[in-house]
Structures are given as structure tokens and as C-alpha cells.
Write a protein that holds these residues in place. Sequence first.
Motif, short mmCIF file in Angstrom:
data_model
loop_
_atom_site.label_atom_id
_atom_site.label_comp_id
_atom_site.label_asym_id
_atom_site.label_seq_id
_atom_site.Cartn_x
_atom_site.Cartn_y
_atom_site.Cartn_z
N SER A 260 5.29 12.20 6.19
CA SER A 260 5.22 12.05 5.05
C SER A 260 5.40 12.55 3.89
CB SER A 260 4.08 11.01 5.04
OG SER A 260 2.82 11.51 5.26
N GLU A 261 5.58 11.57 2.42
CA GLU A 261 5.85 12.77 1.60
C GLU A 261 4.12 12.03 0.86
OE1 GLU A 261 9.09 12.18 -0.79
OE2 GLU A 261 10.35 12.16 1.02
N PRO A 262 3.88 12.68 -0.16
CA PRO A 262 2.84 12.20 -0.70
C PRO A 262 2.60 10.92 -1.57
CG PRO A 262 2.98 14.58 -1.48
CD PRO A 262 3.90 13.97 -0.88
N PHE A 263 1.53 9.87 -1.91
CA PHE A 263 2.31 8.42 -2.34
C PHE A 263 3.45 8.25 -1.03
CE2 PHE A 263 -0.80 11.42 -4.70
CZ PHE A 263 -1.81 10.99 -4.85
N MET A 264 3.62 7.91 -0.37
CA MET A 264 4.61 7.50 0.26
C MET A 264 4.53 6.33 0.29
SD MET A 264 7.13 8.76 3.51
CE MET A 264 8.64 7.61 3.98
N ASN A 265 5.42 4.61 -0.15
CA ASN A 265 4.94 3.63 0.40
C ASN A 265 5.06 3.57 1.83
OD1 ASN A 265 6.24 0.54 1.54
ND2 ASN A 265 5.16 0.50 -0.85
N ALA A 266 4.61 2.91 2.05
CA ALA A 266 3.39 2.90 3.89
C ALA A 266 4.29 2.30 4.37
CB ALA A 266 2.17 1.75 3.50
N GLU B 77 -4.69 3.93 8.17
CA GLU B 77 -4.84 4.49 6.78
C GLU B 77 -5.14 3.62 5.73
OE1 GLU B 77 -3.89 8.22 6.41
OE2 GLU B 77 -5.09 8.75 8.88
N THR B 78 -3.94 2.61 5.73
CA THR B 78 -3.35 1.76 4.59
C THR B 78 -3.83 0.28 4.43
OG1 THR B 78 -1.30 1.08 5.53
CG2 THR B 78 -1.70 3.20 3.99
N ILE B 79 -4.75 -0.36 5.38
CA ILE B 79 -4.46 -1.65 5.59
C ILE B 79 -5.74 -2.32 6.19
CG2 ILE B 79 -3.65 -3.85 6.39
CD1 ILE B 79 -0.32 -3.05 5.46
N THR B 80 -5.59 -1.93 7.90
CA THR B 80 -6.60 -2.38 8.96
C THR B 80 -8.24 -1.48 8.94
OG1 THR B 80 -6.25 -0.47 10.53
CG2 THR B 80 -4.87 -3.39 9.97
N ASN B 81 -8.42 -0.32 8.57
CA ASN B 81 -9.63 0.40 8.05
C ASN B 81 -8.69 1.71 7.12
OD1 ASN B 81 -12.02 1.38 8.75
ND2 ASN B 81 -11.55 2.86 10.29
N PRO B 82 -9.23 1.02 5.89
CA PRO B 82 -8.86 2.21 4.44
C PRO B 82 -10.20 2.44 4.64
CG PRO B 82 -8.69 0.17 3.69
CD PRO B 82 -8.80 -0.08 4.96
N ALA B 83 -9.99 4.12 3.65
CA ALA B 83 -11.42 3.91 2.77
C ALA B 83 -12.03 3.99 2.07
CB ALA B 83 -11.17 5.71 2.93
N ASN B 84 -11.40 3.76 0.70
CA ASN B 84 -11.61 2.50 0.24
C ASN B 84 -11.42 0.90 0.76
OD1 ASN B 84 -12.52 0.60 -2.37
ND2 ASN B 84 -10.34 1.75 -2.99
N ARG C 201 0.52 -1.36 0.36
CA ARG C 201 0.00 0.20 -0.53
C ARG C 201 1.30 0.89 -0.02
NH1 ARG C 201 -2.55 -3.25 -1.14
NH2 ARG C 201 -4.55 -4.12 -0.52
N ILE C 202 0.01 2.54 -0.46
CA ILE C 202 1.14 3.62 -0.44
C ILE C 202 0.07 4.16 0.34
CG2 ILE C 202 2.01 3.36 -2.29
CD1 ILE C 202 0.10 5.23 -3.56
N LEU C 203 0.99 5.70 1.14
CA LEU C 203 -0.51 6.75 1.53
C LEU C 203 -0.75 7.52 0.27
CD1 LEU C 203 2.04 7.43 4.62
CD2 LEU C 203 -0.15 6.53 4.78
N LEU C 204 -2.05 7.76 0.35
CA LEU C 204 -2.91 8.33 -0.52
C LEU C 204 -2.90 10.16 -0.22
CD1 LEU C 204 -6.05 6.35 -1.25
CD2 LEU C 204 -3.45 6.78 -2.66
#
Length: 372
Positions: free
Chosen positions: A148-154, A116-123, A94-97
Amino acid sequence: MELRIYDAEMTLQGVIDEITSLIWTRRYWASGEFKLLVPFTDRHAALLVKNRLIMKRGDTEAGEVRYVNIKKNSQGLEEIEVQGRFITCWIAKRILLTPIITTDNTQNILRRIVTETITNPANAARRLHSVMLAPLSGITRPNIKYASEPFMNALLACETAAKASKLGFHIVTDNRAGEHFFRVYDGKDLTADQTENPPCIFSQEFDNILEQEYTNSVENLRSTAFVGGEERQDAPRRVVEVGHTAAGLEREEVFINATDITQTYKNAAGQDVTMTDAQYGDMLLQRGASELEHFAETLSFSSKVNTYSNLKYKEDYDLGDRVTCVNKRWNIRINVRITEIAEIYQRNIEEIDITFGESLPALIDTLRQILK
């Protein structure tokens, strides 16, 4: 040595106990990895396929098969070689959207990244249903400023935050429940200078070290970074300084080109988002702090441990603990953290290779920083 093989749903597929060699490498603030060599049999070939999970009996860390190679040598011996990474690497899927810009304790930051990326993401499509957060642990650390930077690898985001506070993280597995838990942890202080815990001292004089290698290098040291942001025609380039307290001969400077970090970026929905000047500055400072990790003084003590000595692995010491290393002949006595442990099993003989402190950065990493 007994290895249990599971599918992705944690259904037991079989057990392997005929092992030529196994190198099981655990890391404190990164995903571990493994390399397995077994004789070729129809049963082994059926069990060891991509995406299967491997667990050592009685252990809580699982490795995912990512590479399988079958070969036959000139003597006619057929073997299966399997390589993979511990399932902590799932975070890298995942990446940080949305950038995370906050001042908080590191445990909360790490849990937020995973939430935000794995256990309870918006999508909902991004969720890994078998992974959950472990209960909060009683870790006390000062708050850190994190961006964190935009779209950084989680996974990279987790590693950056964990290193800032010297904390470890991993995904542990309950094989009976078929569930995985993201856990943040802190190693114990087992140094000779403290009195709270029984001290752990590694020394050839105590016969608990078989081989030893000491490295102390400032060849790659930089104390201060100037970080340059995006280049715009309508405004002067933003440059921030990290490590400004160093002075005189102690000050070693480097420039970090961060033109890839822009103040305005498109979010996952394709909309333009503009950070405040303060947020953008924090993001540049975070990049500088992260890059300076690659330019730190190196102090490491790599040792092959005597597994039959006075100190017992996972009883007296474990990954992440701070211990004391002594070599009287070299006139060395240092307190360092155990950052990596390689468990090596060959023909029913177990060896433990330990890295105390951080090993030297790879040359390719150094070149990557210079050429950015």
C-alpha cells in the motif's frame, strides 16, 4: 417491503413500509449504495435524517443515510428522497498511517488493513467500537505481493487487494446485538463446467432473463505498464515494468507517472521514514498492477433477471458467484462472476438487475489515468 430505521447505536427508531421506490445496489468488492423515495409525512421526515441506518427486514447489510432531499412537484405531491451507502464505506473514514508491504493471502491482508485502522488501531480515538472482525473463513487463495502507499485511504486499499484475488468483502450487521462485523467472502462456482455445485445458467432460452446486454471491448486494453517513481537530482529515476510477459501484437504499453510515491516520507509523528529499495520497488509494482485494472479487457453481461423463473435470488445464486451466461442467438457462452446486483422495488414489484463481469470503466477514470 419493510425498512427498519436505527440510530448509530443500533437502537430501533421506527419502521417504514410505505415506499414509492427503493434501489438497493450490492457490490462484490466495493461498498454498495441505495436510493429511497417515500411520501412526505411527519413520521418519515423524523425517521429519515442523516447518519441513520436503514436495514431491509431479514437482511444483514445496513445502509447509512448521507443525503436527504424533500421536494414538492407541480401537482402538489411531496416526497422525501434519501440516498446513502452501505456501512462498508465506514472503512473509508480512515487512512493507512503506515504502509503495508507484505506477501500474504488476501484475507489476512484485508483483515490487517481493518485491524490497523478501525478495530484495533494504535490510537484509540481512531477505533470504531461497534465494528469487529468476523471469524476467519476457509478461503484458499495463493499468496499475493501487496504494497500500500503511504497514507492510502483504507477502503481503496481493501478494494485493491480484494480485486487482486477476486474476493469480496463487506460489513454485516447483527441488529439484535447492535454489532457490525467485517467479513471477507468468496463466491461459489456455479458454472456449467463444474460438478461440485448445482449449475446456474442464465439464458433467455430458460426464460430467466428478461433483458440482456453483452459487451466485449479491448478499446481501453493495456497489457504492460512502465511505472516511473519519484524524480530526484541525486539519483536516476526508478522505473519498473508490470506485465512483462506480453509480447508482439499482444503487448499494449502504457506509462504510469507515480512521482507521488516517494522513497522517503514523513510518518504520522512527522519523522522521516526511508523504505528499502526492495520495498519501494514493490510499491511501484503495486501501483502499476492497480492501474492496469483500469486498462483491462472488458467482458460484461448486464441482465434484468426474471424473479419468477427457475433460479431464485439468494437461494440458487448470490453476489460474487461465478455463473454461466448463454445466448444461443448471439453465439455467446461465458463463465462470469456476479459483481453487482441492484434490487429494485417499485409499487410492490421487485426487479433484479445483475452485472455479470466488470462493466466498462467510466470515461472520467480513464482520463484520470492518462493525465496523471
